[in-house]
Design an enzyme around this catalytic site. Sequence first.
Site, short mmCIF file in Angstrom:
data_model
loop_
_atom_site.label_atom_id
_atom_site.label_comp_id
_atom_site.label_asym_id
_atom_site.label_seq_id
_atom_site.Cartn_x
_atom_site.Cartn_y
_atom_site.Cartn_z
N GLU A 8 -6.20 -10.66 -1.19
CA GLU A 8 -7.00 -10.45 0.03
C GLU A 8 -8.48 -10.44 -0.34
OE1 GLU A 8 -5.59 -7.10 2.35
OE2 GLU A 8 -3.50 -7.55 1.90
N GLU A 48 0.80 -1.23 0.00
CA GLU A 48 0.00 0.00 0.00
C GLU A 48 0.83 1.29 0.00
OE1 GLU A 48 -2.72 -0.54 3.29
OE2 GLU A 48 -3.46 -2.43 2.50
O1 G3I Z 1 -3.84 -8.00 18.94
C1 G3I Z 1 -4.53 -6.87 19.48
C2 G3I Z 1 -5.09 -7.21 20.81
O2 G3I Z 1 -4.03 -7.47 21.70
C3 G3I Z 1 -5.95 -6.04 21.30
O3 G3I Z 1 -6.58 -6.39 22.48
C4 G3I Z 1 -7.06 -5.71 20.27
C5 G3I Z 1 -7.88 -4.49 20.66
O4 G3I Z 1 -8.47 -3.90 19.51
O5 G3I Z 1 -6.42 -5.42 19.04
C6 G3I Z 1 -5.65 -6.50 18.53
O6 G3I Z 1 -5.06 -6.09 17.38
C7 G3I Z 1 -5.88 -6.01 16.25
C8 G3I Z 1 -5.30 -6.89 15.17
O7 G3I Z 1 -6.02 -6.74 13.97
C9 G3I Z 1 -5.29 -8.37 15.55
O8 G3I Z 1 -6.57 -8.83 15.73
C10 G3I Z 1 -5.93 -4.57 15.79
O9 G3I Z 1 -6.62 -3.77 16.74
C11 G3I Z 1 -6.64 -4.47 14.46
O10 G3I Z 1 -6.52 -3.15 13.94
C12 G3I Z 1 -5.97 -5.41 13.48
O11 G3I Z 1 -6.67 -5.33 12.28
C13 G3I Z 1 -6.02 -5.88 11.15
C14 G3I Z 1 -5.73 -4.77 10.14
O12 G3I Z 1 -5.20 -5.32 8.94
C15 G3I Z 1 -4.70 -3.79 10.66
O13 G3I Z 1 -3.48 -4.42 10.76
C16 G3I Z 1 -6.96 -6.89 10.53
O14 G3I Z 1 -7.08 -8.00 11.43
C17 G3I Z 1 -6.40 -7.37 9.19
O15 G3I Z 1 -7.37 -8.16 8.55
C18 G3I Z 1 -6.10 -6.18 8.29
O16 G3I Z 1 -5.50 -6.66 7.12
C19 G3I Z 1 -5.19 -5.67 6.13
C20 G3I Z 1 -3.98 -6.15 5.39
O17 G3I Z 1 -2.92 -6.40 6.29
C21 G3I Z 1 -3.55 -5.13 4.33
N1 G3I Z 1 -4.65 -4.81 3.44
C22 G3I Z 1 -5.88 -4.42 4.09
C23 G3I Z 1 -6.32 -5.49 5.07
C24 G3I Z 1 -7.64 -5.17 5.68
O18 G3I Z 1 -7.54 -4.00 6.41
#
Ligand code: G3I
Length: 402
Positions: free
Chosen positions: A294, A189
Amino acid sequence: MHYVLDMWMNVILGHQRQNDNNLKNSKCFFMIKNKFHNLGIIVICILHFGCASAQKTISKTVSLRESFKKYFLIGTAINVRQIEEKDTNAAKLIPEQFSAVTPENIMKAEVIHPKWDTYNFDLADKLVAYGKKYNIKINAHTLIWHSQLPAFMRHMKDADSVKQYFTDHIKTVASRYDGKVFSWDVVNEALEEDGSMRKSIFLEKLGPDFVTEAFRLAQQAAPNTQLYYNDYNIEQPKKRAGAIALIKKIQAAGVRIDGVGIQGHWRAYNIPLKDIEESIIEFSALGIKVMFTELDLGVLPNPWDSDAADVNMKAEYSAKMNPYANGLPDSMQTKLTKGYEDLFKLFLKYKDKIGRITFWGVNDGQSWLNDWPIRGRTNYPLLFDRNFKPKPAFDAVIKLKK
Ligand code: G3I
Protein backbone atom coordinates in the site's frame (compact mmCIF):
# COMPACT_ATOMS: atom_id res chain seq x y z
CA MET A 1 5.06 11.67 -49.20
CA HIS A 2 6.16 12.12 -52.84
CA TYR A 3 9.06 14.20 -51.67
CA VAL A 4 10.10 11.44 -49.27
CA LEU A 5 9.71 8.83 -51.98
CA ASP A 6 11.85 10.87 -54.38
CA MET A 7 14.46 11.37 -51.74
CA TRP A 8 14.71 7.63 -51.06
CA MET A 9 14.69 7.01 -54.82
CA ASN A 10 17.66 9.31 -55.20
CA VAL A 11 19.57 7.40 -52.58
CA ILE A 12 18.63 3.92 -53.71
CA LEU A 13 18.87 4.55 -57.41
CA GLY A 14 21.87 6.84 -57.11
CA HIS A 15 24.38 4.21 -58.17
CA GLN A 16 22.02 3.13 -60.89
CA ARG A 17 21.90 6.68 -62.34
CA GLN A 18 25.65 6.68 -62.90
CA ASN A 19 25.29 3.65 -65.07
CA ASP A 20 22.29 5.14 -66.78
CA ASN A 21 24.53 7.17 -69.08
CA ASN A 22 25.77 3.99 -70.67
CA LEU A 23 22.29 2.77 -71.14
CA LYS A 24 20.72 5.95 -72.43
CA ASN A 25 20.77 4.77 -75.99
CA SER A 26 19.70 1.32 -75.22
CA LYS A 27 16.18 0.22 -76.20
CA CYS A 28 15.54 -1.42 -72.87
CA PHE A 29 16.58 1.58 -70.80
CA PHE A 30 13.03 2.62 -69.92
CA MET A 31 11.98 -0.95 -69.16
CA ILE A 32 14.87 -1.45 -66.74
CA LYS A 33 14.39 1.95 -65.18
CA ASN A 34 10.75 1.11 -64.58
CA LYS A 35 11.72 -2.18 -62.99
CA PHE A 36 14.14 -0.43 -60.70
CA HIS A 37 11.59 2.23 -59.97
CA ASN A 38 9.09 -0.38 -58.80
CA LEU A 39 11.71 -2.16 -56.78
CA GLY A 40 12.68 1.17 -55.31
CA ILE A 41 9.13 1.86 -54.23
CA ILE A 42 8.93 -1.50 -52.48
CA VAL A 43 12.22 -0.87 -50.69
CA ILE A 44 11.08 2.63 -49.76
CA CYS A 45 7.85 1.28 -48.32
CA ILE A 46 9.75 -1.28 -46.24
CA LEU A 47 12.16 1.37 -45.05
CA HIS A 48 9.41 3.89 -44.43
CA PHE A 49 7.19 1.58 -42.40
CA GLY A 50 10.21 0.00 -40.74
CA CYS A 51 11.36 3.43 -39.61
CA ALA A 52 7.85 4.33 -38.50
CA SER A 53 7.65 1.25 -36.33
CA ALA A 54 11.15 1.85 -34.98
CA GLN A 55 10.00 5.37 -34.16
CA LYS A 56 6.96 3.89 -32.44
CA THR A 57 9.16 1.65 -30.29
CA ILE A 58 11.32 4.56 -29.25
CA SER A 59 8.41 6.79 -28.31
CA LYS A 60 6.48 3.94 -26.60
CA THR A 61 5.12 4.89 -23.19
CA VAL A 62 7.70 4.43 -20.50
CA SER A 63 6.06 2.07 -18.06
CA LEU A 64 6.62 0.85 -14.52
CA ARG A 65 5.11 -2.48 -15.48
CA GLU A 66 7.61 -3.01 -18.31
CA SER A 67 10.60 -1.55 -16.51
CA PHE A 68 10.32 -3.88 -13.52
CA LYS A 69 8.73 -6.92 -15.14
CA LYS A 70 11.80 -9.08 -14.63
CA TYR A 71 11.89 -8.32 -10.91
CA PHE A 72 8.48 -7.82 -9.32
CA LEU A 73 4.87 -6.97 -10.04
CA ILE A 74 3.99 -3.30 -9.89
CA GLY A 75 0.49 -2.70 -8.58
CA THR A 76 -2.00 -0.01 -7.71
CA ALA A 77 -5.15 0.13 -5.61
CA ILE A 78 -8.25 0.77 -7.71
CA ASN A 79 -11.76 2.04 -6.99
CA VAL A 80 -15.15 1.27 -8.50
CA ARG A 81 -14.99 3.86 -11.32
CA GLN A 82 -11.63 2.46 -12.33
CA ILE A 83 -12.83 -1.15 -12.30
CA GLU A 84 -15.76 -0.11 -14.47
CA GLU A 85 -13.41 1.93 -16.71
CA LYS A 86 -15.47 5.08 -16.20
CA ASP A 87 -12.42 7.06 -15.16
CA THR A 88 -11.14 7.57 -18.71
CA ASN A 89 -7.62 8.73 -17.89
CA ALA A 90 -7.14 5.90 -15.43
CA ALA A 91 -8.62 3.43 -17.92
CA LYS A 92 -5.69 4.15 -20.22
CA LEU A 93 -2.99 4.54 -17.61
CA ILE A 94 -3.63 1.51 -15.35
CA PRO A 95 -3.09 -1.27 -17.93
CA GLU A 96 -0.12 0.61 -19.36
CA GLN A 97 1.65 1.12 -16.05
CA PHE A 98 0.59 -1.66 -13.68
CA SER A 99 0.81 -5.45 -13.71
CA ALA A 100 -1.22 -5.91 -10.51
CA VAL A 101 -4.23 -4.30 -8.85
CA THR A 102 -5.71 -4.43 -5.37
CA PRO A 103 -9.36 -3.43 -4.91
CA GLU A 104 -9.21 -0.44 -2.54
CA ASN A 105 -12.58 -1.22 -0.94
CA ILE A 106 -14.91 -3.53 -2.86
CA MET A 107 -13.71 -6.86 -1.47
CA LYS A 108 -13.89 -5.74 2.14
CA ALA A 109 -16.47 -7.63 4.21
CA GLU A 110 -18.83 -4.65 4.52
CA VAL A 111 -19.24 -4.51 0.74
CA ILE A 112 -18.93 -8.12 -0.35
CA HIS A 113 -20.88 -9.72 2.54
CA PRO A 114 -23.30 -7.12 3.89
CA LYS A 115 -25.83 -9.52 5.50
CA TRP A 116 -25.76 -13.06 6.95
CA ASP A 117 -26.83 -14.70 3.73
CA THR A 118 -26.20 -11.94 1.26
CA TYR A 119 -23.06 -11.67 -0.79
CA ASN A 120 -22.42 -8.92 -3.30
CA PHE A 121 -20.12 -10.37 -5.91
CA ASP A 122 -20.91 -8.03 -8.80
CA LEU A 123 -17.99 -5.66 -8.42
CA ALA A 124 -15.47 -8.35 -7.53
CA ASP A 125 -16.57 -10.34 -10.59
CA LYS A 126 -16.05 -7.21 -12.70
CA LEU A 127 -12.61 -6.85 -11.19
CA VAL A 128 -11.73 -10.41 -12.17
CA ALA A 129 -12.88 -9.71 -15.75
CA TYR A 130 -10.84 -6.48 -15.76
CA GLY A 131 -7.71 -8.35 -14.67
CA LYS A 132 -8.23 -10.96 -17.36
CA LYS A 133 -8.78 -8.34 -20.07
CA TYR A 134 -5.49 -6.57 -19.35
CA ASN A 135 -3.39 -9.44 -18.04
CA ILE A 136 -3.23 -7.80 -14.63
CA LYS A 137 -2.86 -9.91 -11.48
CA ILE A 138 -5.32 -9.31 -8.66
CA ASN A 139 -4.40 -9.17 -5.02
CA ALA A 140 -7.72 -9.61 -3.23
CA HIS A 141 -8.08 -7.41 -0.15
CA THR A 142 -9.06 -8.54 2.45
CA LEU A 143 -10.73 -11.55 4.11
CA ILE A 144 -10.39 -10.89 7.84
CA TRP A 145 -10.05 -7.31 9.09
CA HIS A 146 -11.48 -5.72 12.23
CA SER A 147 -12.43 -2.62 10.21
CA GLN A 148 -15.13 -2.20 7.53
CA LEU A 149 -17.12 -5.11 8.96
CA PRO A 150 -20.79 -5.41 7.99
CA ALA A 151 -23.23 -3.90 10.48
CA PHE A 152 -24.84 -7.26 11.31
CA MET A 153 -21.59 -8.68 12.61
CA ARG A 154 -19.96 -5.64 14.20
CA HIS A 155 -21.91 -6.01 17.42
CA MET A 156 -22.24 -9.80 17.61
CA LYS A 157 -22.16 -10.96 21.19
CA ASP A 158 -22.21 -14.69 20.75
CA ALA A 159 -18.83 -16.37 20.05
CA ASP A 160 -20.45 -19.17 18.03
CA SER A 161 -22.07 -16.64 15.73
CA VAL A 162 -18.74 -14.89 15.22
CA LYS A 163 -17.15 -18.26 14.46
CA GLN A 164 -19.85 -19.11 11.97
CA TYR A 165 -19.57 -15.74 10.27
CA PHE A 166 -15.78 -16.09 10.15
CA THR A 167 -15.92 -19.60 8.65
CA ASP A 168 -18.70 -18.92 6.15
CA HIS A 169 -17.12 -15.71 5.00
CA ILE A 170 -13.70 -17.19 4.28
CA LYS A 171 -15.06 -20.36 2.69
CA THR A 172 -17.54 -18.60 0.44
CA VAL A 173 -15.46 -15.67 -0.72
CA ALA A 174 -12.06 -17.36 -1.00
CA SER A 175 -13.40 -20.40 -2.87
CA ARG A 176 -15.33 -18.28 -5.36
CA TYR A 177 -12.19 -16.46 -6.43
CA ASP A 178 -9.70 -19.32 -6.19
CA GLY A 179 -7.60 -19.40 -9.34
CA LYS A 180 -9.22 -16.12 -10.44
CA VAL A 181 -7.24 -13.88 -8.16
CA PHE A 182 -3.51 -14.24 -7.71
CA SER A 183 -3.37 -13.67 -3.97
CA TRP A 184 -5.36 -12.82 -0.85
CA ASP A 185 -4.56 -10.58 2.08
CA VAL A 186 -6.04 -13.28 4.33
CA VAL A 187 -5.68 -11.31 7.56
CA ASN A 188 -5.16 -7.57 7.73
CA GLU A 189 -3.80 -5.53 10.64
CA ALA A 190 -4.11 -8.03 13.50
CA LEU A 191 -1.31 -6.46 15.54
CA GLU A 192 -0.87 -3.51 17.89
CA GLU A 193 2.16 -1.24 17.62
CA ASP A 194 3.95 -3.12 20.43
CA GLY A 195 3.60 -6.41 18.54
CA SER A 196 0.82 -7.83 20.71
CA MET A 197 -2.48 -8.99 19.20
CA ARG A 198 -4.84 -6.13 18.37
CA LYS A 199 -7.96 -5.92 20.50
CA SER A 200 -10.68 -6.80 18.02
CA ILE A 201 -13.92 -8.73 17.89
CA PHE A 202 -11.98 -11.67 16.43
CA LEU A 203 -9.44 -11.76 19.27
CA GLU A 204 -12.15 -11.30 21.85
CA LYS A 205 -14.52 -14.00 20.56
CA LEU A 206 -12.18 -16.48 18.87
CA GLY A 207 -8.94 -16.12 20.80
CA PRO A 208 -5.41 -15.48 19.50
CA ASP A 209 -5.42 -18.52 17.19
CA PHE A 210 -7.92 -16.86 14.86
CA VAL A 211 -5.11 -15.81 12.49
CA THR A 212 -3.88 -19.38 12.03
CA GLU A 213 -7.47 -20.53 11.64
CA ALA A 214 -8.12 -17.93 8.97
CA PHE A 215 -5.13 -19.20 6.97
CA ARG A 216 -6.22 -22.82 7.48
CA LEU A 217 -9.68 -22.07 6.09
CA ALA A 218 -8.22 -20.00 3.25
CA GLN A 219 -5.81 -22.78 2.35
CA GLN A 220 -8.71 -25.23 2.05
CA ALA A 221 -10.93 -22.83 0.14
CA ALA A 222 -8.24 -21.39 -2.14
CA PRO A 223 -5.55 -23.99 -2.83
CA ASN A 224 -4.47 -22.12 -5.98
CA THR A 225 -4.13 -18.69 -4.46
CA GLN A 226 -1.18 -17.08 -2.69
CA LEU A 227 -1.98 -16.32 0.95
CA TYR A 228 -0.54 -13.27 2.74
CA TYR A 229 -0.55 -11.53 6.11
CA ASN A 230 -0.79 -7.73 5.61
CA ASP A 231 -0.14 -4.89 8.09
CA TYR A 232 1.28 -1.39 8.50
CA ASN A 233 4.39 -0.50 10.51
CA ILE A 234 5.54 -4.12 10.65
CA GLU A 235 8.94 -2.88 9.53
CA GLN A 236 9.22 -1.35 13.03
CA PRO A 237 11.21 -3.66 15.34
CA LYS A 238 8.52 -4.38 17.99
CA LYS A 239 5.65 -4.85 15.60
CA ARG A 240 7.93 -6.79 13.24
CA ALA A 241 8.77 -9.20 16.06
CA GLY A 242 5.02 -9.67 16.62
CA ALA A 243 4.49 -10.37 12.91
CA ILE A 244 7.37 -12.85 12.83
CA ALA A 245 5.91 -14.68 15.83
CA LEU A 246 2.50 -14.77 14.14
CA ILE A 247 3.94 -16.15 10.91
CA LYS A 248 6.01 -18.76 12.75
CA LYS A 249 2.90 -19.84 14.61
CA ILE A 250 1.00 -20.34 11.34
CA GLN A 251 3.90 -22.31 9.90
CA ALA A 252 4.31 -24.41 13.06
CA ALA A 253 0.65 -25.44 12.73
CA GLY A 254 1.46 -26.82 9.28
CA VAL A 255 -0.65 -24.15 7.61
CA ARG A 256 0.40 -22.40 4.41
CA ILE A 257 1.38 -18.74 4.35
CA ASP A 258 3.12 -17.52 1.19
CA GLY A 259 3.98 -13.96 1.95
CA VAL A 260 3.84 -10.90 4.11
CA GLY A 261 2.64 -7.47 3.04
CA ILE A 262 4.34 -4.43 4.49
CA GLN A 263 1.83 -1.69 3.72
CA GLY A 264 4.30 1.20 3.38
CA HIS A 265 2.28 4.28 4.36
CA TRP A 266 5.32 6.40 5.09
CA ARG A 267 6.17 10.08 5.11
CA ALA A 268 8.46 11.30 2.32
CA TYR A 269 10.62 13.14 4.83
CA ASN A 270 10.94 10.22 7.24
CA ILE A 271 11.33 6.86 5.50
CA PRO A 272 12.61 4.12 7.83
CA LEU A 273 15.02 2.63 5.28
CA LYS A 274 17.11 0.68 7.78
CA ASP A 275 14.05 -0.93 9.37
CA ILE A 276 12.66 -1.74 5.94
CA GLU A 277 15.91 -3.43 4.89
CA GLU A 278 16.07 -5.47 8.10
CA SER A 279 12.44 -6.47 7.63
CA ILE A 280 13.01 -7.71 4.09
CA ILE A 281 15.87 -9.86 5.35
CA GLU A 282 14.07 -11.18 8.43
CA PHE A 283 10.71 -11.89 6.80
CA SER A 284 12.22 -13.61 3.80
CA ALA A 285 14.33 -15.76 6.15
CA LEU A 286 10.99 -17.36 7.13
CA GLY A 287 10.77 -18.75 3.60
CA ILE A 288 8.05 -16.35 2.42
CA LYS A 289 7.89 -13.54 -0.14
CA VAL A 290 7.85 -9.91 0.94
CA MET A 291 5.39 -7.51 -0.67
CA PHE A 292 5.04 -3.73 -0.33
CA THR A 293 1.31 -3.53 -0.58
CA GLU A 294 0.00 0.00 0.00
CA LEU A 295 2.91 2.26 -0.80
CA ASP A 296 2.45 6.02 -0.58
CA LEU A 297 4.71 8.77 0.74
CA GLY A 298 2.72 11.52 2.40
CA VAL A 299 4.24 15.00 2.43
CA LEU A 300 1.90 16.64 4.95
CA PRO A 301 2.47 17.06 8.68
CA ASN A 302 1.12 14.24 10.83
CA PRO A 303 -0.63 15.40 14.03
CA TRP A 304 0.94 12.58 16.07
CA ASP A 305 4.26 12.36 14.22
CA SER A 306 3.41 8.75 13.39
CA ASP A 307 3.29 6.29 10.47
CA ALA A 308 0.30 4.39 11.83
CA ALA A 309 -2.40 3.92 9.19
CA ASP A 310 -5.35 3.26 11.47
CA VAL A 311 -8.39 4.50 9.54
CA ASN A 312 -10.09 5.49 12.79
CA MET A 313 -7.48 8.11 13.71
CA LYS A 314 -8.93 11.57 13.07
CA ALA A 315 -7.83 15.16 13.71
CA GLU A 316 -9.26 18.65 13.16
CA TYR A 317 -8.57 20.64 10.00
CA SER A 318 -6.47 23.79 10.17
CA ALA A 319 -4.72 25.74 7.40
CA LYS A 320 -1.39 25.08 9.13
CA MET A 321 -1.92 21.34 8.67
CA ASN A 322 -2.59 21.83 4.95
CA PRO A 323 0.49 23.76 3.82
CA TYR A 324 0.59 22.78 0.11
CA ALA A 325 -2.99 23.49 -0.94
CA ASN A 326 -1.69 25.64 -3.81
CA GLY A 327 1.10 23.38 -5.02
CA LEU A 328 4.08 21.42 -3.83
CA PRO A 329 7.26 23.48 -3.29
CA ASP A 330 10.38 22.26 -5.10
CA SER A 331 12.11 21.43 -1.82
CA MET A 332 9.37 18.90 -0.92
CA GLN A 333 9.11 17.60 -4.48
CA THR A 334 12.83 16.85 -4.26
CA LYS A 335 12.37 14.99 -0.95
CA LEU A 336 9.55 12.95 -2.42
CA THR A 337 11.64 12.09 -5.49
CA LYS A 338 14.63 11.12 -3.37
CA GLY A 339 12.39 9.08 -1.07
CA TYR A 340 11.03 6.98 -3.94
CA GLU A 341 14.49 6.67 -5.47
CA ASP A 342 15.97 5.38 -2.20
CA LEU A 343 13.12 2.94 -1.73
CA PHE A 344 13.34 1.50 -5.23
CA LYS A 345 17.12 1.16 -4.93
CA LEU A 346 16.45 -0.96 -1.86
CA PHE A 347 13.71 -2.94 -3.59
CA LEU A 348 16.04 -3.69 -6.47
CA LYS A 349 18.80 -4.75 -4.10
CA TYR A 350 16.42 -7.38 -2.69
CA LYS A 351 14.55 -8.15 -5.90
CA ASP A 352 14.85 -11.91 -5.37
CA LYS A 353 12.95 -11.61 -2.08
CA ILE A 354 10.22 -9.18 -3.17
CA GLY A 355 7.11 -10.24 -5.08
CA ARG A 356 5.20 -7.00 -5.62
CA ILE A 357 5.25 -3.26 -5.04
CA THR A 358 1.75 -1.79 -4.97
CA PHE A 359 0.95 1.93 -4.76
CA TRP A 360 -2.14 2.83 -2.75
CA GLY A 361 -4.02 4.69 -5.48
CA VAL A 362 -3.44 5.75 -9.06
CA ASN A 363 -2.95 9.51 -8.78
CA ASP A 364 -2.48 12.10 -6.05
CA GLY A 365 -6.06 13.34 -6.31
CA GLN A 366 -7.42 9.86 -5.60
CA SER A 367 -5.34 9.08 -2.54
CA TRP A 368 -6.99 8.34 0.82
CA LEU A 369 -4.28 10.60 2.31
CA ASN A 370 -6.17 13.71 1.17
CA ASP A 371 -8.79 12.85 3.81
CA TRP A 372 -6.83 11.05 6.49
CA PRO A 373 -6.28 11.75 9.32
CA ILE A 374 -7.65 15.21 8.51
CA ARG A 375 -10.36 15.68 5.92
CA GLY A 376 -9.96 18.00 2.93
CA ARG A 377 -6.17 18.36 2.66
CA THR A 378 -4.05 18.33 -0.49
CA ASN A 379 -1.47 15.59 -0.41
CA TYR A 380 1.00 14.43 -3.09
CA PRO A 381 1.98 10.85 -2.17
CA LEU A 382 2.03 8.97 -5.50
CA LEU A 383 3.98 8.85 -8.77
CA PHE A 384 1.24 10.47 -10.90
CA ASP A 385 -0.15 13.95 -10.29
CA ARG A 386 -3.79 15.01 -10.29
CA ASN A 387 -3.77 15.17 -14.11
CA PHE A 388 -2.28 11.66 -14.37
CA LYS A 389 1.07 13.15 -15.42
CA PRO A 390 4.17 11.31 -14.22
CA LYS A 391 6.02 13.27 -11.53
CA PRO A 392 9.81 13.64 -11.12
CA ALA A 393 9.61 10.69 -8.69
CA PHE A 394 8.31 8.52 -11.54
CA ASP A 395 11.30 9.49 -13.71
CA ALA A 396 13.71 8.79 -10.87
CA VAL A 397 12.26 5.32 -10.30
CA ILE A 398 12.26 4.47 -14.02
CA LYS A 399 15.84 5.74 -14.39
CA LEU A 400 17.03 3.09 -11.93
CA LYS A 401 16.11 0.49 -14.52
CA LYS A 402 17.73 2.13 -17.56
O1 G3I B 1 -18.89 4.07 -0.19
C1 G3I B 1 -19.26 5.02 0.81
C2 G3I B 1 -20.25 5.99 0.26
O2 G3I B 1 -21.42 5.29 -0.08
C3 G3I B 1 -20.52 7.07 1.30
O3 G3I B 1 -21.34 8.04 0.76
C4 G3I B 1 -19.21 7.76 1.74
C5 G3I B 1 -19.41 8.78 2.85
O4 G3I B 1 -18.20 8.97 3.57
O5 G3I B 1 -18.34 6.75 2.22
C6 G3I B 1 -18.03 5.75 1.27
O6 G3I B 1 -17.23 4.83 1.86
C7 G3I B 1 -15.90 5.20 2.08
C8 G3I B 1 -15.01 4.18 1.39
O7 G3I B 1 -13.66 4.44 1.67
C9 G3I B 1 -15.18 4.18 -0.13
O8 G3I B 1 -14.82 5.38 -0.67
C10 G3I B 1 -15.62 5.22 3.56
O9 G3I B 1 -16.34 6.27 4.18
C11 G3I B 1 -14.15 5.41 3.82
O10 G3I B 1 -13.88 5.23 5.21
C12 G3I B 1 -13.38 4.34 3.07
O11 G3I B 1 -12.03 4.57 3.29
C13 G3I B 1 -11.15 3.51 2.94
C14 G3I B 1 -10.46 2.98 4.20
O12 G3I B 1 -9.49 2.01 3.85
C15 G3I B 1 -11.44 2.30 5.14
O13 G3I B 1 -11.91 1.15 4.56
C16 G3I B 1 -10.12 4.07 1.99
O14 G3I B 1 -10.77 4.39 0.75
C17 G3I B 1 -9.03 3.02 1.73
O15 G3I B 1 -7.99 3.61 1.01
C18 G3I B 1 -8.46 2.53 3.05
O16 G3I B 1 -7.54 1.51 2.78
C19 G3I B 1 -6.86 0.96 3.91
C20 G3I B 1 -6.56 -0.48 3.60
O17 G3I B 1 -7.75 -1.16 3.28
C21 G3I B 1 -5.87 -1.16 4.78
N1 G3I B 1 -4.68 -0.43 5.18
C22 G3I B 1 -4.87 0.98 5.42
C23 G3I B 1 -5.49 1.64 4.19
C24 G3I B 1 -5.60 3.12 4.37
O18 G3I B 1 -6.45 3.40 5.42
